[in-house]
Every structure is written in structure tokens, then in C-alpha cells.
Design an enzyme around this catalytic site. Structure first.
Site, PDB file in Angstrom:
ATOM      1  N   ASN A 138       1.001  -1.013   0.106  1.00  0.00           N
ATOM      2  CA  ASN A 138      -0.044  -0.001   0.098  1.00  0.00           C
ATOM      3  C   ASN A 138       0.965   1.154   0.065  1.00  0.00           C
ATOM      4  OD1 ASN A 138      -1.709   2.113   0.459  1.00  0.00           O
ATOM      5  ND2 ASN A 138      -2.453   1.263   2.535  1.00  0.00           N
ATOM      6  N   TRP A 139       1.112   1.677  -1.112  1.00  0.00           N
ATOM      7  CA  TRP A 139       2.075   2.826  -1.096  1.00  0.00           C
ATOM      8  C   TRP A 139       1.493   3.996  -0.483  1.00  0.00           C
ATOM      9  CZ3 TRP A 139       3.017   2.199  -7.125  1.00  0.00           C
ATOM     10  CH2 TRP A 139       3.700   1.262  -7.580  1.00  0.00           C
ATOM     11  N   LYS A 140      -0.022   4.176  -0.303  1.00  0.00           N
ATOM     12  CA  LYS A 140      -0.411   5.448   0.193  1.00  0.00           C
ATOM     13  C   LYS A 140      -0.163   6.798  -0.476  1.00  0.00           C
ATOM     14  CE  LYS A 140      -0.324   3.151   4.768  1.00  0.00           C
ATOM     15  NZ  LYS A 140      -0.144   3.407   6.131  1.00  0.00           N
ATOM     16  N   HIS A 199      -9.489   1.416   4.656  1.00  0.00           N
ATOM     17  CA  HIS A 199      -8.289   1.716   5.449  1.00  0.00           C
ATOM     18  C   HIS A 199      -8.706   2.336   6.394  1.00  0.00           C
ATOM     19  CE1 HIS A 199      -4.204   2.590   6.623  1.00  0.00           C
ATOM     20  NE2 HIS A 199      -3.885   1.346   5.776  1.00  0.00           N
ATOM     21  N   GLU A 233      -6.926   4.627   7.652  1.00  0.00           N
ATOM     22  CA  GLU A 233      -6.596   6.259   7.449  1.00  0.00           C
ATOM     23  C   GLU A 233      -8.105   6.677   6.674  1.00  0.00           C
ATOM     24  OE1 GLU A 233      -2.929   5.633   5.510  1.00  0.00           O
ATOM     25  OE2 GLU A 233      -2.053   4.902   7.380  1.00  0.00           O
ATOM     26  N   GLU A 283      -5.263  -4.604  10.446  1.00  0.00           N
ATOM     27  CA  GLU A 283      -4.361  -3.476  10.637  1.00  0.00           C
ATOM     28  C   GLU A 283      -4.522  -2.955  11.942  1.00  0.00           C
ATOM     29  OE1 GLU A 283      -2.307  -2.684   6.673  1.00  0.00           O
ATOM     30  OE2 GLU A 283      -3.893  -1.197   7.019  1.00  0.00           O
ATOM     31  N   GLY A 329       2.483   2.598  10.666  1.00  0.00           N
ATOM     32  CA  GLY A 329       3.520   3.458  10.329  1.00  0.00           C
ATOM     33  C   GLY A 329       4.210   3.994  11.596  1.00  0.00           C
ATOM     34  N   SER A 380       3.568  -1.764  10.241  1.00  0.00           N
ATOM     35  CA  SER A 380       4.977  -2.010  10.626  1.00  0.00           C
ATOM     36  C   SER A 380       5.441  -3.410  10.106  1.00  0.00           C
ATOM     37  CB  SER A 380       5.321  -1.641  11.810  1.00  0.00           C
ATOM     38  OG  SER A 380       4.921  -0.303  12.371  1.00  0.00           O
ATOM     39  N   GLY A 395       2.977  -0.888   4.440  1.00  0.00           N
ATOM     40  CA  GLY A 395       3.096   0.326   3.818  1.00  0.00           C
ATOM     41  C   GLY A 395       4.709   0.830   3.555  1.00  0.00           C
ATOM     42  N   GLY A 396       5.038   1.609   4.600  1.00  0.00           N
ATOM     43  CA  GLY A 396       6.315   1.900   4.582  1.00  0.00           C
ATOM     44  C   GLY A 396       7.326   0.837   3.771  1.00  0.00           C
TER      45      GLY A 396
END
Ligand code: 13P
Length: 253
Positions: free
Chosen positions: A11-13, A97, A99, A169, A175, A214, A235-236
Site C-alpha cells: 500500500n503505497w499510500k 483503510h 486512514e 491492521e 507507520g 509495520s 506500507g512503508g
């Protein structure tokens, strides 16, 4: 005995440029030959999906969006419809998600509508669920996750839910560099599978349930090694080809 295929989705966000995505995808394509059994996908910002499609077409890596509208088309300025994502070859779309739930006020009911919109467009929804730190500390993790899942099951029916993927999640792990322990994650994954099993044993058995929060090359193998963890939503660590490939390799068994 289960036949669930491991899945690792990036997930590149809201990250990347045309140049950085081109380089990242070149890196992934160069290393993906090692990943033979796990399924791999990347979920790109909408405006970078066309480039993603052009780069990944013909490779084993699938791609997807990060959100979609509940509507098929029309006067909804700024929104992206499921059929548009499908038109650009998307296989997956992330929905619900944390977010989007937190910053865009997405309710359980809206997320359930998005699940249907995704299926109507032929997309596989990756339904995100998870508790906040406050909810975990109040001891209501299972209640929260049950509510988030039940809303979709009630709206769509269990068989439709079985056409998607679930990602657990925990919000406090996203993150933050603070990962759920394998035991903490497995406990919630088993709970989710049990919740699905109350409606359909076969849907529960076949459902791919991903862990997100993470996940990185250091912790991926142990997390994915848990009985009810079928892969990751990353993510990251999905923004660096070497890290993402290492997570994919960990899922490759
Ligand atoms: P991080 O891997 O950066 O914690 O993000 C997880 C996530 O939210 C994936 O959807």
C-alpha cells in the site's frame, strides 16, 4: 489442511512520483522471479495506476487502487469509480483503510457499500479492519473488529465477503514501527476466522487474512508463519524494492 495462497500487497499510500514508481517497479520486476508461490500486488495512488499498469503488464505482479467510490459514475467530483480502476487493469482495491476511516469519516456502513461497489466492478476488495490503541487498552479489540466485519457480512452476505480479502491492521501498529507480536496478531486473526466461520465454515477456511502494521523484512517471516496469518499489507516497507521483495520472499514459504 488449507489451500490458502499467501498474498503480499503493498500500500503505497500517498507516496511516489512517475519517476520513483518506474524505478521501484523495475526493481520489483527484477527480483520477483524468486517469489514463486506467494501472490504479490501493489496498490498505487490513482493517478499513478496507468504507469503501474504499463510497467507491470505481463509480469506476475498484480496492481490495485487504494479506495473507490460507492457510485459507478456521475457527478461525484474528485472520486474514482470501480469501473475506472478495472479499466486500468486493477485486480484489487483496498477499502476501509483506517486512514480513510479516521481522516475521511468512513463508516462501517459506507465501507460495506464500497465492498459491493468493488465486486460489481470485478475488483477484489481488501477489507481493512483494526482497533485503535485506546480500544485495545480498553479491552474491546474483538468487539471493534467484530463490528467492522459484521457490518460487511450483514450488508453483502457471507458468500460475497468470501470473494474478498481481509487485512487486520491494528491502528497503533501502522507507520509507528511498533508491530503487533506474532501472538497478538495471531489471536485476532483466529478471532476473525472464527467470526466468519459462524456464518460459513468454508468461507472462513478459504479467506486470506493479511496482517498490516509495520511489517518489514525483519518480522515478516515470524508473522506470516502464524497459522491464521496469510500474508501482509505493507506500507512503508513497500516503497523500497529490496524491502518489499524480502517480505514477499518471507511469504513464499
Ligand atoms: P506500515 O507498513 O507503514 O505500518 O503501514 C501499514 C498499512 O497501513 C498498510 O495498509
Amino acid at each position: 489442511f488449507t489451500m490458502r495462497q499467501p498474498l503480499v500487497a503493498g500500500n503505497w499510500k500517498m507516496n511516489g512520483s512517475r519517476a520513483s514508481v518506474a524505478a521501484l517497479l523495475d526493481g520489483l520486476k527484477a527480483g520477483i522471479g524468486q517469489v514463486t508461490t506467494a501472490e504479490v500486488a501493489v496498490c498505487a495512488p490513482a493517478i499513478l495506476i496507468a504507469d503501474t499498469q504499463a510497467s507491470l503488464q505481463g509480469s506476475s505482479i498484480k496492481w490495485g487502487g487504494q479506495d473507490l467510490s460507492v457510485h459507478e459514475s456521475g457527478a461525484y467530483t474528485g472520486e474514482i469509480a470501480g469501473p475506472m480502476l478495472a479499466d486500468f487493469g486493477c485486480h484489487y482495491v483496498i477499502i476501509g483503510h483506517s486512514e480513510r476511516r479516521a481522516y475521511h469519516g468512513e463508516s462501517d456502513a459506507l465501507v460495506a457499500e464500497k465492498f459491493v461497489a468493488a465486486r460489481n466492478a470485478g475488483l477484489v476488495p481488501i477489507l481493512c479492519v483494526g482497533e485503535t490503541l485506546e480500544e485495545r487498552e480498553s479491552g474491546i479489540t474483538e468487539q471493534v473488529v467484530a463490528r467492522q466485519i459484521d457490518a460487511v457480512v450483514a450488508h453483502c452476505g457471507i458468500d460475497k465477503v468470501g470473494e474478498g480479502v481481509i487485512a487486520y491492521e491494528p491502528v497503533w501498529a501502522i507507520g509507528t514501527g511498533k508491530t503487533a507480536t506474532p501472538e497478538q496478531a495471531q489471536e485476532v486473526h483466529a478471532f476473525i476466522r472464527g467470526r466468519l466461520a459462524a456464518s460459513s465454515a468454508s468461507v472462513a477456511e478459504d479467506m486470506q487474512i493479511l496482517y498490516g502494521g509495520s511489517m518489514n523484512p525483519k518480522n515478516a517471516a515470524e508473522l506470516i508463519g502464524q497459522a491464521d496469518i496469510d500474508g501482509g499489507l505493507i506500507g512503508g516497507a513497500s516503497l523500497k524494492a529490496d524491502d518489499f521483495l524480502a517480505v514477499c520472499s518471507a511469504a513464499n514459504g
